[in-house]
Design a protein around this motif. Sequence first.
Motif, PDB file in Angstrom:
ATOM      1  N   PHE A   9     -77.082  -3.513  38.676  1.00  0.00           N
ATOM      2  CA  PHE A   9     -76.752  -2.717  39.868  1.00  0.00           C
ATOM      3  C   PHE A   9     -76.541  -1.299  39.368  1.00  0.00           C
ATOM      4  N   ASP A  10     -77.473  -0.427  39.709  1.00  0.00           N
ATOM      5  CA  ASP A  10     -77.366   0.947  39.207  1.00  0.00           C
ATOM      6  C   ASP A  10     -76.652   1.836  40.216  1.00  0.00           C
ATOM      7  N   THR A  11     -75.607   2.503  39.748  1.00  0.00           N
ATOM      8  CA  THR A  11     -74.857   3.393  40.638  1.00  0.00           C
ATOM      9  C   THR A  11     -74.896   4.857  40.169  1.00  0.00           C
ATOM     10  N   THR A  12     -75.974   5.216  39.450  1.00  0.00           N
ATOM     11  CA  THR A  12     -76.125   6.610  39.002  1.00  0.00           C
ATOM     12  C   THR A  12     -76.082   7.575  40.191  1.00  0.00           C
ATOM     13  N   ILE A 227     -73.896  -6.538  36.774  1.00  0.00           N
ATOM     14  CA  ILE A 227     -73.176  -5.435  36.111  1.00  0.00           C
ATOM     15  C   ILE A 227     -73.488  -4.146  36.865  1.00  0.00           C
ATOM     16  N   GLU A 228     -72.444  -3.382  37.178  1.00  0.00           N
ATOM     17  CA  GLU A 228     -72.632  -2.085  37.821  1.00  0.00           C
ATOM     18  C   GLU A 228     -72.565  -1.027  36.724  1.00  0.00           C
ATOM     19  N   CYS A 229     -73.551  -0.165  36.699  1.00  0.00           N
ATOM     20  CA  CYS A 229     -73.656   0.757  35.569  1.00  0.00           C
ATOM     21  C   CYS A 229     -74.443   1.993  35.967  1.00  0.00           C
ATOM     22  N   THR A 230     -74.459   2.974  35.083  1.00  0.00           N
ATOM     23  CA  THR A 230     -75.192   4.215  35.360  1.00  0.00           C
ATOM     24  C   THR A 230     -76.010   4.591  34.129  1.00  0.00           C
TER      25      THR A 230
END
Length: 514
Positions: A9-12, A227-230
């Motif tokens: 899950f990309d939150t950039t 996983i939430e990550c940037t």
Amino acid sequence: MNTEKVQIFDTTLRDGEQSPGASMNTEEKLEIARQLVRLGVDVIEAGFPISSPGDFESVSRIGTEVGDACVVCGLSRAIPEDIEVAADALKTSKRPRIHTGIGVSDNHLEYKLRISRDEALERAEAAVKLARGYVEDVEFYAEDAGRADPEFLYRMIEIAIKAGATVVNIPDTTGYAYPEKFGALIAGLMENVDGIEDVTVSVHCHNDLGMATANALAGVAAGARQIECTINGIGERAGNTALEEVVMALRQRQDVFGVETNINSREITRASRLVSGITGIVVQPNKAIVGANAFAHSSGIHQDGVLKERSTYEIIDPQDVGVGGSSIVLTARSGRHALRHRLEELGFEFADEQFDDVYAAFLDLADRKKEVYDEDLEALVGERERTLEEVYHLERVQVVCGEPGIPTATVELVDAESRHLVDSGHGTGPVDAVYRAINRIVEVPNDLIEFSVKSVTRGIDAQGEVTIRVRADDGRVFTGRGAHTDIIVASAKAYVNALNRLLVEVKQAVSEEL
Ligand code: KIV
Ligand code: ZN
């Protein structure tokens, strides 16, 4: 037997954009979203729709553009209006997700929300139910779970699941947790929450103590499957879990974690450069996976070892993350076909008329610089693609400097009505003189708060890339970038770019008020 997947899950574009000075316009967000699709992320958190018209537009346009390539998610608080606006922004998305939630720690309940535990549970339940009325896929976050009473967290998560959440997010909002404790928290949820086996458990870790990646991996070891990550780990304060770190850790240590992701790791380096270029947030040289030194061997013993056998000092093949993939070097003699082919390999596609301009800019660069590398092309194309509405265009810059002498600059800008405006300034050095000359034309109050210059590639004829930040009167920070073989020209371009952003925002704010 199929290996179990962990969703990325990309939150950039949402948490990442919360990094000071990292605000991006919609075109820039779309460019990053396209790269995230190439990278193979499962979810793009595209923004927080109620927070600004710009965020609304980004969520909506990204939702439309990515089609069914991945889930597109919009953030909301557990407030009906937030959820309604998020649903509206997502209505053209093929795979929409609303991410809603509320604080769970006593700290947040007492000091931030000023509500009781029971009230928080009621609001959590109502928010999920409302969101489920709009979309099938609802993710619930329990903010500050890393500092919450685990028993109360279990209750809140159980209520969210019963109300219809499909994903439950356990954020360590303040980066307070450590791997053993965070892993135990996820294990506790897996054991104590009814219905947990029917939803995806997500981890969202911040890096205040430098443990975001380790905490996220501990969560996976305990059963989390998202996983939430940037990209580059950018985000609020010290940032979020870095996408490249968790992805490569899960890949290189499959023996330990036993799971895999859908990420095409060869796209990691390009994603990193793109995000750094757009946000102006420079990647530290020793950053894992994407730092300039991540695959550089300096000591004689290491160099000798790597030359004999790469694995002596390298646990990742640089090509696996997209480093050093191509040996093609373009020059002024390279034809249109070679340039187009290389650009396509780098992920840039142009219609014929646009390509004519790109080719002309390439020839101009190749005349100044013997060999044009991928990084040069990325800087050149990135600059052109990201040229938002130009209130002013830099036509000419000329400086006189040296010791002794008074650094003096003359600048010519062209405004939106094609008027040519010329002025001069002097300062403590050539860049200062250029900026003073530009200020005399543009006349918009601002403070230069950051200036950095780096070389795009190696070599004496390399282009310099200047990144600057200016602070407007209202405190907002705008980033500007410019690349050129002459760093004074690059500096002038970067400044004009930042001022254009500032002026475009001011214009937009005025038109929204009218
Ligand atoms: O850090 C956090 O808690 C968040 C939530 C909004 C998911 O970013
Ligand atoms: Zn966060």
